[in-house]
Design a protein around this motif. Structure first.
Motif, PDB file in Angstrom:
ATOM      1  N   GLY A   7       0.837  -1.190   0.000  1.00 35.73           N
ATOM      2  CA  GLY A   7       0.000   0.000   0.000  1.00 35.73           C
ATOM      3  C   GLY A   7       0.873   1.241   0.000  1.00 35.73           C
ATOM      4  N   ALA A   8       1.667   1.405  -1.057  1.00 41.44           N
ATOM      5  CA  ALA A   8       2.638   2.504  -1.122  1.00 41.44           C
ATOM      6  C   ALA A   8       1.985   3.773  -1.649  1.00 41.44           C
ATOM      7  CB  ALA A   8       3.828   2.106  -1.986  1.00 41.44           C
ATOM      8  N   GLY A   9       0.918   4.192  -0.949  1.00 39.49           N
ATOM      9  CA  GLY A   9       0.275   5.452  -1.283  1.00 39.49           C
ATOM     10  C   GLY A   9       0.998   6.601  -0.622  1.00 39.49           C
ATOM     11  N   ALA A  10       0.240   7.604  -0.156  1.00 41.03           N
ATOM     12  CA  ALA A  10       0.868   8.804   0.395  1.00 41.03           C
ATOM     13  C   ALA A  10       1.699   8.481   1.637  1.00 41.03           C
ATOM     14  CB  ALA A  10      -0.206   9.838   0.707  1.00 41.03           C
ATOM     15  N   VAL A  11       1.086   7.796   2.605  1.00 45.03           N
ATOM     16  CA  VAL A  11       1.798   7.473   3.847  1.00 45.03           C
ATOM     17  C   VAL A  11       2.840   6.380   3.601  1.00 45.03           C
ATOM     18  CG1 VAL A  11       1.546   6.442   6.138  1.00 45.03           C
ATOM     19  CG2 VAL A  11      -0.014   8.247   5.395  1.00 45.03           C
ATOM     20  N   GLY A  12       2.422   5.263   3.020  1.00 47.66           N
ATOM     21  CA  GLY A  12       3.349   4.163   2.790  1.00 47.66           C
ATOM     22  C   GLY A  12       4.496   4.554   1.879  1.00 47.66           C
ATOM     23  N   GLY A  13       4.181   5.330   0.846  1.00 47.92           N
ATOM     24  CA  GLY A  13       5.227   5.761  -0.074  1.00 47.92           C
ATOM     25  C   GLY A  13       6.248   6.665   0.592  1.00 47.92           C
ATOM     26  N   THR A  14       5.778   7.547   1.484  1.00 49.55           N
ATOM     27  CA  THR A  14       6.712   8.426   2.198  1.00 49.55           C
ATOM     28  C   THR A  14       7.612   7.614   3.119  1.00 49.55           C
ATOM     29  OG1 THR A  14       5.114  10.252   2.147  1.00 49.55           O
ATOM     30  CG2 THR A  14       6.912  10.416   3.728  1.00 49.55           C
ATOM     31  N   ILE A  15       7.018   6.669   3.861  1.00 46.73           N
ATOM     32  CA  ILE A  15       7.830   5.824   4.746  1.00 46.73           C
ATOM     33  C   ILE A  15       8.848   5.028   3.925  1.00 46.73           C
ATOM     34  CG2 ILE A  15       7.769   3.836   6.295  1.00 46.73           C
ATOM     35  CD1 ILE A  15       5.033   4.866   7.277  1.00 46.73           C
ATOM     36  N   GLY A  16       8.403   4.446   2.818  1.00 49.61           N
ATOM     37  CA  GLY A  16       9.318   3.690   1.964  1.00 49.61           C
ATOM     38  C   GLY A  16      10.433   4.558   1.401  1.00 49.61           C
ATOM     39  N   ALA A  17      10.084   5.763   0.981  1.00 46.39           N
ATOM     40  CA  ALA A  17      11.082   6.669   0.416  1.00 46.39           C
ATOM     41  C   ALA A  17      12.134   7.048   1.455  1.00 46.39           C
ATOM     42  CB  ALA A  17      10.401   7.923  -0.118  1.00 46.39           C
ATOM     43  N   ARG A  18      11.686   7.351   2.673  1.00 45.51           N
ATOM     44  CA  ARG A  18      12.633   7.736   3.722  1.00 45.51           C
ATOM     45  C   ARG A  18      13.514   6.555   4.136  1.00 45.51           C
ATOM     46  NH1 ARG A  18      13.293  12.885   2.795  1.00 45.51           N
ATOM     47  NH2 ARG A  18      11.720  14.296   3.707  1.00 45.51           N
ATOM     48  N   LEU A  19      12.966   5.346   4.179  1.00 43.32           N
ATOM     49  CA  LEU A  19      13.789   4.167   4.463  1.00 43.32           C
ATOM     50  C   LEU A  19      14.836   3.972   3.364  1.00 43.32           C
ATOM     51  CD1 LEU A  19      11.069   1.661   5.721  1.00 43.32           C
ATOM     52  CD2 LEU A  19      13.076   2.387   7.033  1.00 43.32           C
ATOM     53  N   TYR A  20      14.435   4.147   2.132  1.00 41.63           N
ATOM     54  CA  TYR A  20      15.346   4.005   0.992  1.00 41.63           C
ATOM     55  C   TYR A  20      16.459   5.046   1.067  1.00 41.63           C
ATOM     56  CZ  TYR A  20      16.799   3.664  -3.929  1.00 41.63           C
ATOM     57  OH  TYR A  20      17.526   3.510  -5.097  1.00 41.63           O
ATOM     58  N   GLN A  21      16.078   6.282   1.399  1.00 39.94           N
ATOM     59  CA  GLN A  21      17.083   7.336   1.521  1.00 39.94           C
ATOM     60  C   GLN A  21      18.029   7.064   2.695  1.00 39.94           C
ATOM     61  OE1 GLN A  21      14.301  10.645   1.738  1.00 39.94           O
ATOM     62  NE2 GLN A  21      14.929  11.362  -0.291  1.00 39.94           N
ATOM     63  N   GLY A  22      17.552   6.311   3.684  1.00 37.73           N
ATOM     64  CA  GLY A  22      18.399   5.945   4.817  1.00 37.73           C
ATOM     65  C   GLY A  22      19.298   4.762   4.534  1.00 37.73           C
ATOM     66  N   GLY A  23      19.269   4.258   3.305  1.00 38.72           N
ATOM     67  CA  GLY A  23      20.182   3.193   2.913  1.00 38.72           C
ATOM     68  C   GLY A  23      19.613   1.790   3.001  1.00 38.72           C
ATOM     69  N   HIS A  24      18.305   1.658   3.161  1.00 35.05           N
ATOM     70  CA  HIS A  24      17.698   0.345   3.325  1.00 35.05           C
ATOM     71  C   HIS A  24      17.092  -0.164   2.017  1.00 35.05           C
ATOM     72  CE1 HIS A  24      18.314   0.599   7.605  1.00 35.05           C
ATOM     73  NE2 HIS A  24      17.820   1.823   7.572  1.00 35.05           N
ATOM     74  N   GLU A  25      17.029  -1.469   1.893  1.00 32.29           N
ATOM     75  CA  GLU A  25      16.408  -2.094   0.734  1.00 32.29           C
ATOM     76  C   GLU A  25      14.885  -2.021   0.904  1.00 32.29           C
ATOM     77  OE1 GLU A  25      16.642  -6.267  -1.820  1.00 32.29           O
ATOM     78  OE2 GLU A  25      17.734  -6.050   0.074  1.00 32.29           O
ATOM     79  N   VAL A  26      14.210  -1.518  -0.134  1.00 35.73           N
ATOM     80  CA  VAL A  26      12.769  -1.269  -0.054  1.00 35.73           C
ATOM     81  C   VAL A  26      12.104  -1.766  -1.330  1.00 35.73           C
ATOM     82  CG1 VAL A  26      10.968   0.514   0.095  1.00 35.73           C
ATOM     83  CG2 VAL A  26      13.074   0.761   1.437  1.00 35.73           C
TER      84      VAL A  26
END
Length: 320
Positions: A7-26
């Motif tokens: 469910g990578a909508g507004a909330v999920g997409g933001t969380i995923g994006a920030r995890l990715y920017q933090g160096g994590h596999e998403v």
């Protein structure tokens, strides 16, 4: 560890994006035009200070899983069961959702369930683009094992979330925070029905006061607005984003998209359910739940009802 955002909508997409920017596999899981744009162009994350395109892998359904996968569920509550049905039940699930019913639903099938209380203002202005309005952090996230406690995996999730653009807190009593957030979310249906017309704040406070009475009668603890403000501090203030007009919250957005469904059964409906279980009348939340569902089913736009009409329906139900 790989984070799969279901469910990578507004909330999920933001969380995923920030995890990715933090160096994590998403991996982002989305549907329709939003998925097509993510797959083709990547995720465009826009804030008040920057705009960046992130080449995060995307899928439109289940993928082969690994032992180190963590599911972050960010769908609306009415989609929880269907969204998780195809995924293996031995994976841990983090419920990054409004309401308080999801964790219990998920625990029926999944052994490791984590609650996440989400304060994260975001929307999707167009497919593939997420506008995150929180500043200087995109969101504040409380995380804890359901029904209570924080284990080693929960600690790791909190650490990972806090690496870039998010504030994450370990919360052994995460459901207390989610009940407090539930009280705030009771205004979502009213906002969707009447828009931002004068009278909205009165309707919202009536729904919240009724909820506090119900929760107190049920003996359910909840965080207070003062507590929440103190914890958030100045970490998640709202900032306008150039070229993006913020319409309203998640229920407002459901009507704006003509999605055909809305989360009212799991927000206002939760208070109605508890009221029936504990013998407390809940006419305000009952009418908000009913009318929000009707508006969604009829695909009415946000703000299609006047505050006076909605208040009269509530008064009539209260008198009955």
């Amino acid at each position: 560890m790989r984070y799969i955002v279901v469910g990578a909508g507004a909330v999920g997409g933001t969380i995923g994006a920030r995890l990715y920017q933090g160096g994590h596999e998403v991996l982002l899981v989305a549907r329709g035009a939003h998925y097509a744009a993510l797959k083709r162009d990547g995720l465009r994350l826009v804030t008040s200070e920057s705009a960046e395109t992130l080449d995060i892998p995307a899928a439109d359904g289940p993928v082969p899983t690994r032992d180190d996968d963590v599911l972050i569920l960010a769908t609306k509550s009415q989609d929880t069961i269907a969204a998780l049905a195809p995924w293996p039940s031995d994976l841990p699930v983090v419920c990054a959702q409004n309401g308080v019913a999801n964790e219990r639903m998920v625990l029926r099938r999944f052994d490791r369930v984590y609650g996440m209380c989400v304060w994260l203002p975001a929307q999707i202005p167009q497919p593939g683009v997420i506008a995150a309005g929180g500043h200087p952090y995109s969101g504040m996230l409380h995380v804890g094992r359901y029904p209570q406690g924080v284990d080693d995996l929960g600690e790791q999730i909190v650490t990972d979330l806090g690496k870039h653009g998010l504030v994450a807190r370990r919360s052994p009593d995460v459901m207390r925070w989610k009940y407090g957030k539930l009280i705030g979310n009771l205004a979502n249906a009213a906002e969707a029905l009447v828009g931002h017309a004068p009278g909205l704040s009165d309707l919202a406070e009536r729904a919240r006061a009724e909820a506090r009475t119900v929760l107190d009668q049920a003996g359910i603890a909840y965080s207070t607005p003062a507590e929440e403000a103190e914890v958030r501090g100045h970490k998640v203030d709202m900032r306008p984003i150039e070229g993006v007009e913020r319409g309203g919250g998640s229920s407002w957005q459901s009507l704006a998209r003509s999605s055909g469904s809305i989360e009212a059964d799991y927000l206002n409906g939760e208070i109605v359910l508890l009221g029936r279980l504990h013998g407390v009348p809940t006419p305000v939340n009952e009418v908000l739940r009913r009318e929000a569902n009707r508006a969604a089913a009829d695909k009415l736009p946000p703000g299609s009802m006047s505050p006076e009409t909605l208040a009269a329906l509530i008064d009539g139900r209260s008198a009955a």
